[in-house]
Design an enzyme around this catalytic site. Sequence first.
Site, mmCIF file in Angstrom:
data_model
loop_
_atom_site.group_PDB
_atom_site.id
_atom_site.type_symbol
_atom_site.label_atom_id
_atom_site.label_comp_id
_atom_site.label_asym_id
_atom_site.label_seq_id
_atom_site.Cartn_x
_atom_site.Cartn_y
_atom_site.Cartn_z
ATOM 1 N N ASN A 92 14.018 13.266 -22.115
ATOM 2 C CA ASN A 92 15.303 13.335 -22.824
ATOM 3 C C ASN A 92 15.115 13.420 -24.342
ATOM 4 O O ASN A 92 16.062 13.255 -25.098
ATOM 5 C CB ASN A 92 16.170 12.112 -22.468
ATOM 6 C CG ASN A 92 15.510 10.794 -22.858
ATOM 7 O OD1 ASN A 92 14.434 10.782 -23.460
ATOM 8 N ND2 ASN A 92 16.128 9.687 -22.510
ATOM 9 N N ASP A 143 5.824 0.494 -29.095
ATOM 10 C CA ASP A 143 6.856 -0.271 -28.394
ATOM 11 C C ASP A 143 6.254 -1.220 -27.372
ATOM 12 O O ASP A 143 5.059 -1.158 -27.070
ATOM 13 C CB ASP A 143 7.863 0.680 -27.722
ATOM 14 C CG ASP A 143 7.193 1.853 -26.997
ATOM 15 O OD1 ASP A 143 6.004 1.747 -26.670
ATOM 16 O OD2 ASP A 143 7.866 2.862 -26.766
ATOM 17 N N HIS A 190 13.255 11.396 -26.174
ATOM 18 C CA HIS A 190 13.030 10.128 -26.884
ATOM 19 C C HIS A 190 11.612 10.070 -27.461
ATOM 20 O O HIS A 190 10.689 10.708 -26.947
ATOM 21 C CB HIS A 190 13.354 8.907 -26.009
ATOM 22 C CG HIS A 190 12.339 8.541 -24.980
ATOM 23 N ND1 HIS A 190 12.619 7.715 -23.927
ATOM 24 C CD2 HIS A 190 11.030 8.875 -24.827
ATOM 25 C CE1 HIS A 190 11.543 7.552 -23.192
ATOM 26 N NE2 HIS A 190 10.560 8.246 -23.717
ATOM 27 N N GLU A 218 16.052 6.108 -27.835
ATOM 28 C CA GLU A 218 16.746 6.919 -26.841
ATOM 29 C C GLU A 218 17.852 7.737 -27.502
ATOM 30 O O GLU A 218 18.305 7.398 -28.599
ATOM 31 C CB GLU A 218 17.362 5.990 -25.780
ATOM 32 C CG GLU A 218 16.355 5.110 -25.058
ATOM 33 C CD GLU A 218 15.587 5.851 -23.968
ATOM 34 O OE1 GLU A 218 15.608 7.104 -23.946
ATOM 35 O OE2 GLU A 218 14.944 5.183 -23.148
HETATM 36 P P1 PGA Z 1 4.807 10.334 -20.517
HETATM 37 O O1 PGA Z 1 5.946 9.604 -21.362
HETATM 38 O O2 PGA Z 1 3.702 10.622 -21.448
HETATM 39 O O3 PGA Z 1 4.465 9.347 -19.469
HETATM 40 O O4 PGA Z 1 5.433 11.576 -19.963
HETATM 41 C C1 PGA Z 1 6.229 10.005 -22.640
HETATM 42 C C2 PGA Z 1 7.371 9.177 -23.169
HETATM 43 O O5 PGA Z 1 8.298 8.870 -22.405
HETATM 44 O O6 PGA Z 1 7.350 8.833 -24.356
#
Ligand code: PGA
Length: 242
Positions: free
Chosen positions: A136, A67, A138, A143
């Site tokens: 969450n 992304d 995702h 999302e």
């Molecule tokens: P993080 O994020 O590795 O910074 O916890 C993971 C994500 O949101 O995909």
Amino acid sequence: MKIIRANDYADISRKAANILSAQIILKPDCVLGLATGGTPVGAYQQLVEWYNKGDLDFSGVTTVNLDEYRGLPKDHPESYWSFMHRHLFDHVNINPARINLPDGTNPDADAACAQYNQIIHSVGGIDLQLLGLGPNGHIGFNEPGKAFELETHCVDLTEATIEANKRFFDGNEDLVPRQAYTMGIKTIMQARKVLVVANGLAKAKAVKAVVSGPVTPECPGSILQLHPDCTLVADEEALSLL
Ligand code: PGA
């Protein structure tokens, strides 16, 4: 889903880097799907260390990142383009022509997404996709929602994600972009292998939902239960609710 228990973050990083380097050694011209966020950073550091020792060769590797923020210039320090160069690409012998991310600078979302789908198809799909997990559930910027999105699309970031990511923008949520271009669930599911990394208590609920909850777009990562070759590397805290 295969679960590999790690002792701590350093152990997650080493184990994940081992899986990534095995892929590169077994198929030097592989396509790696890469992820940003805090969790993969340790694995990238480990890969750089092994590269510096002469154990890894990135010259044939193609990368497609999950992304990119919509509207951030590439050279903005928090663009995912910058992130990937800072943590990995600037330190290994990858061919810049084989580095791919969605073009966040293209304001035409349909064109940017179609172009990225075309790139992923033209490189023959993804051999190994690395994923972090949002609190969450995702994956990429897919999302929680009412349906699984198939291919690259433009998303509005949820409040939870803006909150989680503001630490990268001086803690100021007003500076966090509101939209991103992200690979879709179908593309992720078509990766021949998937590697998920999760660290710490903050991920425990998401890990539980992904591993043993219902498969639902309300928790996008839950779809990985249906992937034929998905490995989760996580520490005891992240696994504590299982
Ligand atoms: P993080 O994020 O590795 O910074 O916890 C993971 C994500 O949101 O995909």
